[in-house]
Design a protein around this motif. Structure first.
Motif, short mmCIF file in Angstrom:
data_model
loop_
_atom_site.label_atom_id
_atom_site.label_comp_id
_atom_site.label_asym_id
_atom_site.label_seq_id
_atom_site.Cartn_x
_atom_site.Cartn_y
_atom_site.Cartn_z
N ASP B 455 -43.04 30.63 -4.05
CA ASP B 455 -42.66 30.21 -2.70
C ASP B 455 -43.61 29.18 -2.10
N ARG B 456 -44.74 28.95 -2.74
CA ARG B 456 -45.66 27.95 -2.21
C ARG B 456 -45.47 26.59 -2.88
N THR B 457 -44.41 26.48 -3.68
CA THR B 457 -44.13 25.20 -4.32
C THR B 457 -42.99 24.51 -3.58
N CYS B 458 -43.20 23.26 -3.18
CA CYS B 458 -42.17 22.52 -2.47
C CYS B 458 -41.31 21.78 -3.49
N MET B 459 -40.01 22.03 -3.45
CA MET B 459 -39.13 21.45 -4.47
C MET B 459 -38.97 19.94 -4.33
#
Lengths: 166, 617
Positions: B455-459
């Motif tokens: 959830d801390r990765t921005c797509m």
């Protein structure tokens, strides 16, 4: 580097490939390894000795990432920007190095000690984020570990200078 | 080195080796692959040898260097065989305890055993560790067991018996037929049937013919080819030899990435030892087969993994692809018929010959046979190389073997297949991983990279990352890829920096389709996949960037702000001392604060804070 030294070195390298024209990329790789980069005089010398046009050598030297036309650091740092390193903070690592060394990726420090470059995947993704410094893989990097490693290499360089001076 | 001039001599050599090595004298194997070396295995090896001397245990057990086990996360790895006792994260100071435990009649050193994070139980044997237990290790079977720099080790475990079988009892057509019936497909990513490729090359007109092992593993996030070449180079060489016989080639090449120095060294050693044993050169094992092989180092260009670009590079030219047809099997290296296969494809061949095509075809799904090696990396607990049957679900791969995302984090996406693949969301976790299913989901097998994101990765940032890579690596020959990747990157940069609008998303999609349909080579055609899949599965996240100017994952710098939660900050000062823009102020033992005007959002403080007191919004 004097021209005579390069000439002899280049001849030795070419002898390994015995006129195999397909080996030209390998020749440039070996020259780069021997001299640390591809100086203009070396490319001219390779062109003279092999008959491969200088323009072609230049195009190879600028196409492949492995080659550098500028002197690289005595201690070259490759910071991995592969996917696994990217999601685990590889960019932070690169930025800290750029700040601490005062250079951008692709450059070399004024004293010639550190060269900084990026690589798309050094192939040790499980240890992300990582960098390769002086040929050594350093994995699971964080800002504090980085400071220690850079200090170690700086100290190593100073010790070497002291030995040379004596 | 032993010169082997006939099949008999090879068999006798193997019998002798097996007898020599069958004594149950314990052997400590130390992983000396790139990963474990980085974690300190050379120091561990030295310490073990010293401890052995110091405790007078020479002759009581052997110490051996091996290649990659795949469980790099837990390195350095030391395994006591034949017991299969696996010690992980071994340090120099552990050496004496390990040696002493062997002398005392093999009692495991408890504290070095793997501890199951779920149950807290210490696991004694290698194969009982969940990471290994749920794998089907065929290609990787001997990794971690054999010394890759000793041909004898490979022969002793049955190495070169497939070559022997092929040369002594099979016609080239029968070999091709076996590979076809096995259903082996190209492991480089595209999945072309290997046997069919061989057949086309065999029947093509022209002489000489060439076989090439493509080890230009350029996918950022994948390292299985490196691992195989480092740990078991002879298995790949044996496959190449069998292919050469089937196709009718007398010359072969290994094209290896320059960034893999250890793999290069081990392949060169393998070639030298095979040449000195009579397994390469003229009249191999008295069969009449002639075959020599050279090593080519890559120059660090991603595009050289594409076969026509690879050929150009071997010929000493710029690694630029050319239109196909003609395909390399008709007109390849020096204009002659050339068969190029990936490292894993070649390494699969001896397995097919030894165990039979039916056995191989019984593993996997209807159209994707055998096993695939994935490099499971990113935001997952157990990172490393995993070999599993084709058709395994993403869920099994990521959660059962990989242990899921790190504690406290949630799974968000997995990028399968590198920059040519796509980002797949949680709703597709039950997707069966094979060539067809991945393609249907907008991704591809690629070389088997599996980068897990939480959830801390921005797509949007991830899509931008891949486009930065492909725009940078685009060779520039064709306009769609050269200009298209740049345009897409510009739009993505705008979006991540808060300048994007919704109209941009449609434009982005349009360019992506345009590049996909018109680029010259496979790399250009697949470069838009990360954009298309993130748009397809994570459009909300794009819209949050363009409409609300927010980055939900807290990654895109122009759209976020850091602050310190006073109640959680004990005032240790670590962030203040390390902040490069001196934006953090505060007295010792008192909560600190970030001066937003000075903060450059580098994220160093977040990474350093042991209390999780620095928040992002």
């Amino acid at each position: 580097m004097t021209e005579g030294v390069a000439e002899a070195q280049i001849r030795r390298i070419l002898d390994r490939y015995q006129g195999d024209r397909a080996a030209i990329v390998a020749v440039l790789q070996d020259v780069q390894e021997a001299l640390g980069y591809l100086p203009q005089e070396a490319l001219v010398e390779v062109a003279v000795q092999t008959g491969v046009p200088l323009s072609q050598l230049y195009s190879l030297a600028t196409f492949y990432r492995a080659f550098s036309l500028k002197p690289r650091g005595k201690c070259q740092i490759s910071v991995c920007q592969g996917t696994a390193c990217h999601v685990r903070g590889g960019r932070l690592l690169l930025e800290k190095l750029e700040r601490d060394l005062g250079i951008k990726a692709g450059e070399t420090t004024g004293d010639g000690l550190f060269g900084l470059e990026t690589v798309y995947c050094a192939g040790a993704c499980a240890l992300a984020p990582l960098m390769v410094i002086g040929g050594e893989y350093q994995g699971r990097m964080n800002p504090i570990k980085l400071d220690k490693i850079i200090a170690k290499y700086k100290k190593g360089a100073i010790d070497e200078l002291v030995v040379e001076f004596r | 080195m032993n010169w082997l001039s006939s099949f008999d001599e090879l068999s006798r050599y193997r019998l002798r080796l097996t007898a020599e090595r069958s004594d149950l004298r314990p052997t400590l194997t130390v992983c000396m692959s790139t990963g474990c070396t980085a974690s300190g295995s050379p120091e561990v090896l030295r310490a073990l040898m010293e401890a052995q001397r110091k405790l007078g245990a020479e002759g009581r057990f052997a110490i051996k260097r091996t290649g990659c086990h795949g469980f790099c996360e837990r390195g350095p790895l030391v395994v006591l065989r034949p017991h299969g006792l696996l010690y992980q994260q071994v340090e120099e100071k552990d050496a004496e305890a390990i040696v002493a435990s062997i002398i005392d009649g093999v009692r495991p050193v408890e504290r070095l055993l793997y501890q199951d994070p779920a149950t807290g139980v210490r696991v004694t044997r290698e194969e009982q560790i969940p990471f290994y237990q749920k794998q089907t290790r065929l290609l990787l079977a001997n990794n971690g067991h054999i010394d890759p720099t000793d041909i004898g080790d490979y022969v002793a475990v049955g190495g070169y018996s497939a070559l022997e079988k092929v040369l002594s009892s099979m016609k080239p057509e029968q070999v091709i037929d076996a590979v076809k019936r096995a259903g082996l497909r190209g492991r480089g990513g595209a999945g072309f049937p290997t046997g069919r490729k061989w057949e086309l090359c065999r029947s093509a007109e022209g002489w000489p013919k060439y076989v090439i092992c493509n080890a230009d593993e350029g996918d950022p996030g994948a390292f299985m080819d490196r691992s195989l070449l480092e740990a078991n180079p002879h298995s790949v060489l044996e496959g190449l030899l069998i292919g050469a016989y089937a196709i009718g080639a007398e010359e072969g090449y290994f094209y290896i990435r320059n960034e893999y120095p250890l793999a290069l060294r081990h392949v060169r050693t393998a070639i030298q030892q095979a040449s000195e044993s009579g397994l390469l050169g003229e009249n191999i094992l008295g069969s009449g087969l002639n075959f020599t092989v050279k090593v080519c180092r890559g120059g660090g260009a991603f595009v050289c993994g594409e076969e026509t670009a690879l050929i150009a590079s071997v010929e000493g030219r710029l690694g630029e692809p050319r239109p196909r047809p003609p395909y390399p099997v008709e007109r390849g290296l020096w204009g002659k018929p050339t068969d190029i296969n990936n490292v894993k494809s070649w390494a699969s061949v001896p397995l097919i010959i030894n165990n039979g095509p039916e056995w191989f075809a019984s593993i996997g799904t209807e159209h994707s046979k055998g096993t695939m090696i994935f490099s499971l990396v990113g935001k997952v607990r157990n990172t490393g190389l995993v070999e599993v049957p084709m058709g395994i679900t993403l869920r099994r791969l990521i959660f059962d073997i990989g242990g899921g995302p790190p504690p406290g984090r949630a799974f968000k996406a997995v990028q399968a297949g590198g920059p040519s693949g796509g980002c797949l969301p949680a709703s597709l976790l039950d997707l069966q991983v094979d060539y067809e299913q991945l393609a249907a989901a907008g991704s591809m097998m690629g070389s088997g990279g599996m980068v897990v994101m939480d959830d801390r990765t921005c797509m949007v940032n991830v899509a931008k990352y891949f486009l930065t890579f492909t725009a940078d690596e685009s060779c520039g020959k064709c306009v769609p890829c050269r200009e298209g990747t740049k345009e897409m990157l510009a739009i993505l940069t705008d979006i991540t920096e808060g300048r994007g609008s919704n109209g941009e998303l449609e434009k982005l999609e349009e360019i992506a389709h345009w590049v996909k349909d018109t680029a010259l080579c496979g790399l250009g055609q697949t470069a838009p996949n990360p954009v298309l899949t993130t748009l397809r599965y994570f459009r909300d996240e794009y819209v949050a960037h363009t409409e609300q100017h927010k980055c939900p994952a807290g990654v895109c710098r122009a759209l976020i702000r850091y602050y310190i939660e006073e109640s959680e900050c004990p005032g240790c000062g670590l962030c203040r001392l390390n902040c490069p823009s001196t934006a953090i102020k505060g007295d010792k033992q008192k909560p600190h604060a970030i001066d937003d005007a000075k903060c450059e959002r580098c994220g160093v403080c977040v990474e350093l804070c042991k209390f999780g007191a620095i928040k992002v919004e």
